[in-house]
Design a protein around this motif. Structure first.
Motif, short mmCIF file in Angstrom:
data_model
loop_
_atom_site.label_atom_id
_atom_site.label_comp_id
_atom_site.label_asym_id
_atom_site.label_seq_id
_atom_site.Cartn_x
_atom_site.Cartn_y
_atom_site.Cartn_z
N SER A 1 -2.96 -6.72 9.24
CA SER A 1 -3.47 -7.00 7.89
C SER A 1 -2.53 -7.89 7.09
O SER A 1 -2.97 -8.66 6.23
CB SER A 1 -3.71 -5.69 7.13
OG SER A 1 -2.50 -4.97 6.96
N SER B 1 -13.20 0.06 9.27
CA SER B 1 -13.22 0.14 7.82
C SER B 1 -11.81 0.20 7.26
O SER B 1 -11.49 -0.42 6.23
CB SER B 1 -14.02 1.37 7.37
OG SER B 1 -15.36 1.28 7.79
N LEU B 2 -10.93 0.96 7.92
CA LEU B 2 -9.54 1.04 7.48
C LEU B 2 -8.84 -0.32 7.60
O LEU B 2 -8.09 -0.72 6.71
CB LEU B 2 -8.80 2.09 8.30
CG LEU B 2 -9.18 3.55 8.04
CD1 LEU B 2 -8.52 4.46 9.06
CD2 LEU B 2 -8.82 3.96 6.63
N ARG C 1 -10.05 -2.53 4.83
CA ARG C 1 -9.45 -2.13 3.56
C ARG C 1 -8.02 -2.64 3.45
O ARG C 1 -7.61 -3.17 2.41
CB ARG C 1 -9.47 -0.61 3.43
CG ARG C 1 -8.94 -0.08 2.10
CD ARG C 1 -8.64 1.39 2.18
NE ARG C 1 -7.55 1.65 3.14
CZ ARG C 1 -7.12 2.88 3.45
NH1 ARG C 1 -7.70 3.94 2.92
NH2 ARG C 1 -6.12 3.02 4.31
N ASP C 2 -7.24 -2.50 4.52
CA ASP C 2 -5.85 -2.96 4.50
C ASP C 2 -5.77 -4.47 4.36
O ASP C 2 -4.91 -5.00 3.64
CB ASP C 2 -5.13 -2.51 5.77
CG ASP C 2 -4.97 -0.99 5.84
OD1 ASP C 2 -5.04 -0.35 4.78
OD2 ASP C 2 -4.78 -0.47 6.96
N SER D 1 -7.97 -6.37 2.90
CA SER D 1 -8.34 -6.67 1.52
C SER D 1 -7.17 -6.43 0.57
O SER D 1 -6.93 -7.22 -0.35
CB SER D 1 -9.54 -5.83 1.12
OG SER D 1 -9.88 -6.03 -0.23
N THR D 2 -6.42 -5.36 0.82
CA THR D 2 -5.26 -5.07 -0.03
C THR D 2 -4.20 -6.16 0.10
O THR D 2 -3.63 -6.62 -0.89
CB THR D 2 -4.66 -3.71 0.37
OG1 THR D 2 -5.64 -2.69 0.20
CG2 THR D 2 -3.44 -3.39 -0.49
#
Length: 263
Positions: free
Chosen positions: A110, A5-6, A9-10, A12-13
């Motif tokens: 990421s 999940s982390l 999220r990264d 996506s950022t």
């Protein structure tokens, strides 16, 4: 939150970051898209009758020639947009932002994933734009089925992903943005040396291997067959092999360069 999940999220950022850059500085993407659009208009309206007569055995038919060259120009559009990716990656590596990212608690991959996904989205948007221009000047795909349309779209996305990973690697090895643009220039030149504008059999004998044994030609022939509802022969498997091979090569090349000691 879980590690997955982390990481998501990264990623996506970083994707939002790259899309914001593309929105704030659209000139590079638009300039690269002008090349396939100008070639489309040039070959249709200036050379269309002459080229179609040569391909069609003396009978000029501009509409048939439009149908012939559009698949190659769609793939050239993808090659054009990935040059912007190489330049963007090189800028990140040379302007210090990557050094800042290395000190932060973010998923290491990421940064590259954001570049790749953002570039693929821009490439698809560019394909839609060039395709819209082609439809406006007479391109039609009436014989293709829904399944063939979906397969064509999948091929475009897969090809864009493969070239983007190669462009990321080129950006990582380039000392500056100008060098990155020059290193990625073959991604525009190779479509010109393929079956984009004329069949391979119409080329000089010594040049045919150059046009035949490269990634763009089987992808063009496959896309042409899918969009026009004609056969693709072995080109489908060859195109898929090129896409997977380039994507794997580009991924491991980019990961190795990115994880190496900073410049």
């Amino acid at each position: 939150m879980s590690t997955l999940s982390l990481a998501a999220r990264d990623c996506s950022t970083m994707l939002r970051r790259n899309l914001l850059h593309a929105r704030r500085y659209p000139s590079l993407t638009l300039n690269l898209l002008l090349t396939p659009i100008m070639l489309l208009l040039l070959f249709v309206y200036i050379f269309g009758d002459t080229m179609s007569a040569g391909i069609g055995g003396g009978r000029p038919d501009r509409s048939e020639y439009i149908a012939y060259i559009v698949p190659g120009l769609l793939l050239m559009t993808i090659g054009s947009t990935t040059i912007g990716t190489a330049v963007s990656v090189s800028n990140d590596m040379t302007e210090g932002i990557i050094a800042r990212f290395r000190t932060m608690a973010i998923h290491r991959g990421s940064v590259l994933v954001g570049h790749v996904v953002g570039s693929v989205l821009q490439a698809v948007a560019g394909v839609v734009l060039v395709g819209a221009v082609a439809v406006a000047i007479g391109f039609r795909s009436t014989d293709a089925t829904v399944l063939e349309w979906l397969a064509a779209f999948g091929l475009l996305v897969l090809f864009a992903t493969a070239l983007t990973w190669i462009a990321v690697g080129m950006g990582l090895i380039s000392p500056n943005a100008e060098a990155a643009g020059n290193n990625a220039m073959p991604l525009i030149l190779l479509p010109l040396l393929s079956s984009t504008f004329v069949p391979i059999d119409a080329m000089p004998g010594w040049f045919q291997p150059v046009a035949r044994y490269q990634p763009f030609t089987p992808a063009i022939e496959t896309l042409r067959g899918l969009l026009l509802g004609t056969g693709i022969g072995d080109n489908g498997w060859l195109a898929l092999a090129w896409c997977v091979g380039l994507a794997v090569l580009g991924y491991f090349w980019s990961a190795a360069k990115f994880n190496a000691d900073p410049r």
